[in-house]
Design a protein around this motif. Structure first.
Motif, PDB file in Angstrom:
ATOM      1  N   ASN A 141       0.823  -1.209   0.000  1.00  0.00           N
ATOM      2  CA  ASN A 141       0.000   0.000   0.000  1.00  0.00           C
ATOM      3  C   ASN A 141       0.854   1.254   0.000  1.00  0.00           C
ATOM      4  O   ASN A 141       0.539   2.238  -0.671  1.00  0.00           O
ATOM      5  N   GLN A 142       1.939   1.209   0.782  1.00  0.00           N
ATOM      6  CA  GLN A 142       2.787   2.386   0.955  1.00  0.00           C
ATOM      7  C   GLN A 142       3.923   2.442  -0.060  1.00  0.00           C
ATOM      8  O   GLN A 142       4.812   3.286   0.046  1.00  0.00           O
ATOM      9  N   GLN A 143       3.890   1.518  -1.039  1.00  0.00           N
ATOM     10  CA  GLN A 143       4.857   1.491  -2.138  1.00  0.00           C
ATOM     11  C   GLN A 143       6.302   1.375  -1.647  1.00  0.00           C
ATOM     12  O   GLN A 143       7.220   1.929  -2.243  1.00  0.00           O
ATOM     13  N   ARG A 144       6.515   0.660  -0.563  1.00  0.00           N
ATOM     14  CA  ARG A 144       7.875   0.368  -0.117  1.00  0.00           C
ATOM     15  C   ARG A 144       8.490  -0.725  -0.982  1.00  0.00           C
ATOM     16  O   ARG A 144       9.692  -0.955  -0.948  1.00  0.00           O
ATOM     17  N   VAL A 145       7.650  -1.418  -1.722  1.00  0.00           N
ATOM     18  CA  VAL A 145       8.073  -2.545  -2.540  1.00  0.00           C
ATOM     19  C   VAL A 145       7.277  -2.511  -3.833  1.00  0.00           C
ATOM     20  O   VAL A 145       6.147  -2.026  -3.866  1.00  0.00           O
ATOM     21  N   ASP A 146       7.867  -3.009  -4.927  1.00  0.00           N
ATOM     22  CA  ASP A 146       7.172  -2.981  -6.221  1.00  0.00           C
ATOM     23  C   ASP A 146       6.113  -4.066  -6.326  1.00  0.00           C
ATOM     24  O   ASP A 146       5.028  -3.835  -6.858  1.00  0.00           O
ATOM     25  N   LEU A 147       6.443  -5.254  -5.843  1.00  0.00           N
ATOM     26  CA  LEU A 147       5.464  -6.343  -5.832  1.00  0.00           C
ATOM     27  C   LEU A 147       5.937  -7.438  -4.882  1.00  0.00           C
ATOM     28  O   LEU A 147       7.062  -7.407  -4.386  1.00  0.00           O
ATOM     29  N   ALA A 148       5.067  -8.396  -4.645  1.00  0.00           N
ATOM     30  CA  ALA A 148       5.405  -9.536  -3.787  1.00  0.00           C
ATOM     31  C   ALA A 148       5.077 -10.822  -4.528  1.00  0.00           C
ATOM     32  O   ALA A 148       4.240 -10.834  -5.447  1.00  0.00           O
ATOM     33  N   ILE A 149       5.753 -11.901  -4.136  1.00  0.00           N
ATOM     34  CA  ILE A 149       5.464 -13.232  -4.682  1.00  0.00           C
ATOM     35  C   ILE A 149       5.087 -14.109  -3.491  1.00  0.00           C
ATOM     36  O   ILE A 149       5.877 -14.258  -2.556  1.00  0.00           O
TER      37      ILE A 149
END
Length: 300
Positions: A141-149
């Motif tokens: 939500n806070q865009q600390r990461v581009d995506l997760a797997i």
């Protein structure tokens, strides 16, 4: 008001809203804390409404702030995507992507990323995912990461999920096990000592979480929180373990272990890409999702 509005004020507002913190928003934007506070005050004065109020050590958005966020965030995302799409995404430009992934996904992805000579100036960083679903959702939500797997099946309507690859369970033992040859029966499975791996987020053993049957209690010799530790311990003991088939295949020869068919019905482990819906049309995020999918063709 619109003619005099600085869009940077809205960018600051969105960052503060997501983090509920001026300090964290400043870190994300690359500004000082006083700088963010100053821009936020300018926005307060221009709109003539209170956007945040103090609560304990932090701040919380007012009703007016929630309404502003609901309407402004999609527009800012469209502007960002439009600017990105002028020349589309290019690996000629420096870009760093951050991905949260579970241990199996990290172990499988890293060799593929290192062997990819088409990345250009793009860097893809892998970080361990959170054991808490709430922390993972907040980070996206806070865009600390581009995506997760992840293999978890979240009910999160604000997020986009795309299939990446499937895995399944197998049994592993050391190659020269004194009692087990090339197959293991259910009776043998229960007779042997086990090295188990517990999924902290689901509070269940790997074997129990991905099987259709309800497994009986086993004699546990050791419990691990890492699949690599689990395989290493199997290679130096007469225990058995339930393992990801893809990982077992990667390390079987190196660790002198052998893979056996599980004597129970395993449920497919489906790994999916997870990102916020706001990133669905982003050229850079689209490129990253397609790149990850290319590492796991259906024929593999």
């Amino acid at each position: 008001m619109f003619n005099n509005m600085d869009l940077n004020l809205l960018k600051v507002f969105v960052a503060v809203y997501r983090h509920r913190s001026i300090t964290l928003a400043a870190e994300e934007i690359g500004m000082t804390q006083p700088g963010v506070s100053g821009l936020l005050k300018r926005l307060h004065h221009q709109l003539d409404v209170q956007l945040f109020v103090r609560s304990g050590r932090g701040i919380v958005p007012t009703h007016q702030a929630r309404e502003l966020m609901r309407q402004v965030e999609p527009a800012l995302i469209q502007i960002q995507n439009a600017l990105e799409g002028i020349e589309s995404f290019s690996t000629d430009h420096d870009r760093r992507f951050v991905i949260y992934a579970s241990e199996p996904a990290m172990l499988m992805l890293l060799p593929k990323i290192e062997a990819d000579d088409s990345l250009g100036n793009v860097k893809i960083e892998l970080h361990p995912t959170f054991s808490s679903e709430e922390k993972l959702i907040n980070s996206l939500n806070q865009q600390r990461v581009d995506l997760a797997i992840d293999f978890a099946n979240y009910s999160a309507p604000s997020f986009l999920f795309e299939h990446l690859f499937e895995d399944e369970l197998c049994i592993i033992v050391r190659k020269h096990h004194p009692r087990i040859d090339d197959a293991i029966s259910l009776e043998q499975y229960y007779q042997e000592k086990h090295i188990t791996l517990k999924l902290r987020r689901e509070d269940a053993y790997l074997a129990d979480y991905f099987t259709e049957e309800s497994l009986d209690e086993r004699h546990i010799a050791a419990e691990c929180d890492s699949l690599l530790s689990q395989m290493s311990m199997i290679s130096n003991s007469d225990c058995v373990a339930v393992m990801s088939r893809r990982l077992a295949r990667m390390f079987a020869e190196k660790l002198d272990i052998k893979m056996l068919e599980a004597p129970f019905t395993s449920i497919p482990i489906r790994y999916r890409i997870m990102t916020h819906n706001r990133m669905k049309q982003s050229p850079s995020n689209q490129w990253l999702r397609q790149k990850l999918k290319s590492y796991f063709p259906h024929s593999e």
